[in-house]
Write a protein that holds these residues in place. Structure first.
Motif, PDB file in Angstrom:
ATOM      1  N   PHE A  23       5.389  10.642  29.707  1.00  0.00           N
ATOM      2  CA  PHE A  23       4.324  11.538  30.165  1.00  0.00           C
ATOM      3  C   PHE A  23       3.366  10.776  31.077  1.00  0.00           C
ATOM      4  O   PHE A  23       3.010  11.240  32.162  1.00  0.00           O
ATOM      5  N   VAL A  24       2.952   9.586  30.653  1.00  0.00           N
ATOM      6  CA  VAL A  24       2.026   8.796  31.467  1.00  0.00           C
ATOM      7  C   VAL A  24       2.703   8.364  32.759  1.00  0.00           C
ATOM      8  O   VAL A  24       2.085   8.371  33.836  1.00  0.00           O
ATOM      9  N   GLU A  25       3.982   8.010  32.680  1.00  0.00           N
ATOM     10  CA  GLU A  25       4.725   7.667  33.897  1.00  0.00           C
ATOM     11  C   GLU A  25       4.809   8.875  34.834  1.00  0.00           C
ATOM     12  O   GLU A  25       4.721   8.734  36.058  1.00  0.00           O
ATOM     13  N   ALA A  26       4.974  10.052  34.265  1.00  0.00           N
ATOM     14  CA  ALA A  26       5.049  11.268  35.085  1.00  0.00           C
ATOM     15  C   ALA A  26       3.713  11.555  35.755  1.00  0.00           C
ATOM     16  O   ALA A  26       3.670  12.055  36.890  1.00  0.00           O
ATOM     17  N   ILE A  27       2.610  11.255  35.066  1.00  0.00           N
ATOM     18  CA  ILE A  27       1.291  11.394  35.684  1.00  0.00           C
ATOM     19  C   ILE A  27       1.189  10.447  36.881  1.00  0.00           C
ATOM     20  O   ILE A  27       0.713  10.822  37.961  1.00  0.00           O
ATOM     21  N   ALA A  28       1.645   9.214  36.696  1.00  0.00           N
ATOM     22  CA  ALA A  28       1.614   8.233  37.788  1.00  0.00           C
ATOM     23  C   ALA A  28       2.421   8.710  38.985  1.00  0.00           C
ATOM     24  O   ALA A  28       2.029   8.502  40.140  1.00  0.00           O
ATOM     25  N   ASN A  29       3.530   9.379  38.708  1.00  0.00           N
ATOM     26  CA  ASN A  29       4.395   9.870  39.787  1.00  0.00           C
ATOM     27  C   ASN A  29       3.960  11.233  40.322  1.00  0.00           C
ATOM     28  O   ASN A  29       4.469  11.697  41.347  1.00  0.00           O
ATOM     29  N   GLY A  30       3.030  11.886  39.598  1.00  0.00           N
ATOM     30  CA  GLY A  30       2.580  13.211  40.020  1.00  0.00           C
ATOM     31  C   GLY A  30       3.624  14.278  39.810  1.00  0.00           C
ATOM     32  O   GLY A  30       3.629  15.292  40.515  1.00  0.00           O
ATOM     33  N   GLN A  31       4.507  14.069  38.833  1.00  0.00           N
ATOM     34  CA  GLN A  31       5.614  14.997  38.620  1.00  0.00           C
ATOM     35  C   GLN A  31       5.751  15.383  37.146  1.00  0.00           C
ATOM     36  O   GLN A  31       6.814  15.223  36.546  1.00  0.00           O
ATOM     37  N   VAL A  32       4.681  15.893  36.569  1.00  0.00           N
ATOM     38  CA  VAL A  32       4.718  16.319  35.172  1.00  0.00           C
ATOM     39  C   VAL A  32       5.204  17.764  35.108  1.00  0.00           C
ATOM     40  O   VAL A  32       4.669  18.630  35.819  1.00  0.00           O
ATOM     41  N   PRO A  33       6.189  18.063  34.262  1.00  0.00           N
ATOM     42  CA  PRO A  33       6.631  19.456  34.122  1.00  0.00           C
ATOM     43  C   PRO A  33       5.470  20.368  33.730  1.00  0.00           C
ATOM     44  O   PRO A  33       4.595  19.969  32.942  1.00  0.00           O
ATOM     45  N   HIS A  34       5.446  21.569  34.258  1.00  0.00           N
ATOM     46  CA  HIS A  34       4.329  22.481  34.018  1.00  0.00           C
ATOM     47  C   HIS A  34       4.146  22.805  32.541  1.00  0.00           C
ATOM     48  O   HIS A  34       3.009  22.891  32.053  1.00  0.00           O
ATOM     49  N   ASN A  35       5.242  22.964  31.801  1.00  0.00           N
ATOM     50  CA  ASN A  35       5.093  23.297  30.384  1.00  0.00           C
ATOM     51  C   ASN A  35       4.459  22.148  29.607  1.00  0.00           C
ATOM     52  O   ASN A  35       3.745  22.365  28.629  1.00  0.00           O
ATOM     53  N   VAL A  36       4.680  20.923  30.058  1.00  0.00           N
ATOM     54  CA  VAL A  36       4.065  19.755  29.415  1.00  0.00           C
ATOM     55  C   VAL A  36       2.561  19.751  29.673  1.00  0.00           C
ATOM     56  O   VAL A  36       1.754  19.531  28.759  1.00  0.00           O
ATOM     57  N   LEU A  37       2.178  19.999  30.914  1.00  0.00           N
ATOM     58  CA  LEU A  37       0.747  20.056  31.244  1.00  0.00           C
ATOM     59  C   LEU A  37       0.049  21.164  30.462  1.00  0.00           C
ATOM     60  O   LEU A  37      -1.058  20.959  29.924  1.00  0.00           O
ATOM     61  N   ASN A  38       0.668  22.326  30.373  1.00  0.00           N
ATOM     62  CA  ASN A  38       0.050  23.455  29.677  1.00  0.00           C
ATOM     63  C   ASN A  38      -0.131  23.155  28.193  1.00  0.00           C
ATOM     64  O   ASN A  38      -1.194  23.439  27.622  1.00  0.00           O
ATOM     65  N   TYR A  39       0.899  22.604  27.565  1.00  0.00           N
ATOM     66  CA  TYR A  39       0.807  22.238  26.140  1.00  0.00           C
ATOM     67  C   TYR A  39      -0.321  21.224  25.942  1.00  0.00           C
ATOM     68  O   TYR A  39      -1.150  21.360  25.042  1.00  0.00           O
ATOM     69  N   TYR A  40      -0.324  20.211  26.780  1.00  0.00           N
ATOM     70  CA  TYR A  40      -1.321  19.148  26.659  1.00  0.00           C
ATOM     71  C   TYR A  40      -2.741  19.701  26.744  1.00  0.00           C
ATOM     72  O   TYR A  40      -3.603  19.383  25.915  1.00  0.00           O
ATOM     73  N   VAL A  41      -2.995  20.532  27.742  1.00  0.00           N
ATOM     74  CA  VAL A  41      -4.349  21.063  27.926  1.00  0.00           C
ATOM     75  C   VAL A  41      -4.760  21.929  26.743  1.00  0.00           C
ATOM     76  O   VAL A  41      -5.885  21.821  26.238  1.00  0.00           O
ATOM     77  N   GLU A  42      -3.860  22.785  26.289  1.00  0.00           N
ATOM     78  CA  GLU A  42      -4.200  23.656  25.155  1.00  0.00           C
ATOM     79  C   GLU A  42      -4.554  22.831  23.915  1.00  0.00           C
ATOM     80  O   GLU A  42      -5.534  23.115  23.219  1.00  0.00           O
ATOM     81  N   ILE A  96      -5.141  29.458  29.321  1.00  0.00           N
ATOM     82  CA  ILE A  96      -4.970  29.069  27.922  1.00  0.00           C
ATOM     83  C   ILE A  96      -4.910  30.299  27.039  1.00  0.00           C
ATOM     84  O   ILE A  96      -5.796  31.148  27.065  1.00  0.00           O
ATOM     85  N   GLU A  97      -3.857  30.374  26.251  1.00  0.00           N
ATOM     86  CA  GLU A  97      -3.663  31.532  25.375  1.00  0.00           C
ATOM     87  C   GLU A  97      -3.400  31.134  23.925  1.00  0.00           C
ATOM     88  O   GLU A  97      -3.699  31.879  23.008  1.00  0.00           O
ATOM     89  N   ASN A  98      -2.817  29.970  23.722  1.00  0.00           N
ATOM     90  CA  ASN A  98      -2.422  29.555  22.379  1.00  0.00           C
ATOM     91  C   ASN A  98      -3.530  28.720  21.756  1.00  0.00           C
ATOM     92  O   ASN A  98      -3.726  27.563  22.114  1.00  0.00           O
ATOM     93  N   TRP A  99      -4.234  29.316  20.815  1.00  0.00           N
ATOM     94  CA  TRP A  99      -5.351  28.592  20.209  1.00  0.00           C
ATOM     95  C   TRP A  99      -4.985  27.967  18.875  1.00  0.00           C
ATOM     96  O   TRP A  99      -5.840  27.554  18.116  1.00  0.00           O
TER      97      TRP A  99
END
Length: 223
Positions: A23-42, A96-99
């Motif tokens: 995940f951190v490597e994907a942040i460095a590359n700017g290529q994080v899958p959208h579902n990963v970003l959404n889960y993380y933020v929620e 954000i929908e999943n609380w």
């Protein structure tokens, strides 16, 4: 060596594992899958609310005026972390929908509450420290690698956490470790090891937080 210096030596293998996490490597590359970003933020929305509550508990355990001021200041920064979430949601267009707290989020926040309620002031500081410290390490190392290039859609996210070398803003991580060193001076060796374990458990849970988002870990059954 001071208590915190010894603690950081013990923490280095975990911090290295966080830095090499996909995940951190994907942040460095700017290529994080959208579902990963959404889960993380929620899940981080849940986590940060609890982080503020635990910070409030830590304040009740000290009479040191400087510590109280700095805890309040760091709480204000946490409230502004919605900016980091907006960067990620701006990429995915998600609302954000999943609380519901997913398993790793609940395990981490339960650990924080238990440490702050039942532990010493040193435990309350130690349980909060890995989040702020590890994100500063991530930000600093990613900037040093040039990951905050203009083409990276997560450039702003990276720079939000990277320590500002030429800023008038104090480095609160320096204060946190100094406060921890002061807080353990009256503790015996067994109590100090308890504080160390509190810190190291939080740091390992930071790794699990990244992993849970990457693997999309949820409850086995609907609650």
């Amino acid at each position: 060596m001071s208590f915190s210096e010894t603690l950081l030596e013990r923490a280095q293998p975990m911090m290295s594992a966080i830095m090499s996490h996909p995940f951190v490597e994907a942040i460095a590359n700017g290529q994080v899958p959208h579902n990963v970003l959404n889960y993380y933020v929620e899940q981080d929305e849940h986590y940060l609310k609890d982080y503020l509550q635990v910070t409030s508990l830590a304040i009740t355990k000290t009479t040191n005026a400087e510590d109280i001021t700095n805890l309040l200041a760091t709480a204000a920064f946490v409230q502004n972390e919605s900016q980091a979430h907006e960067v990620m949601l701006g990429i995915t267009g998600h609302h954000i929908e999943n609380w519901q707290r997913e398993p790793e989020t609940k395990r981490y926040t339960d650990h924080m509450y238990a440490s702050a309620y039942h532990g010493t002031y040193a435990d309350a500081i130690a349980v909060l420290l890995p989040c702020a410290w590890s994100y500063a390490v991530i930000g600093e190392q990613l900037v040093s690698r040039g990951a905050n290039r203009e083409q990276n859609p997560l450039k702003e996210w990276i720079e939000l956490y990277a320590p500002q070398k030429n800023s008038d803003t104090p480095d609160y991580n320096i204060w946190r470790f100094e406060a921890l060193n002061r807080a353990v001076t009256t503790l015996n060796n067994e109590q100090k090891e308890h504080v160390a374990q509190t810190f190291l458990c939080s740091l390992e849970m930071e790794w699990h937080f990244w992993e849970a988002a990457w693997q999309q870990k949820t409850w086995q059954f609907q609650h």
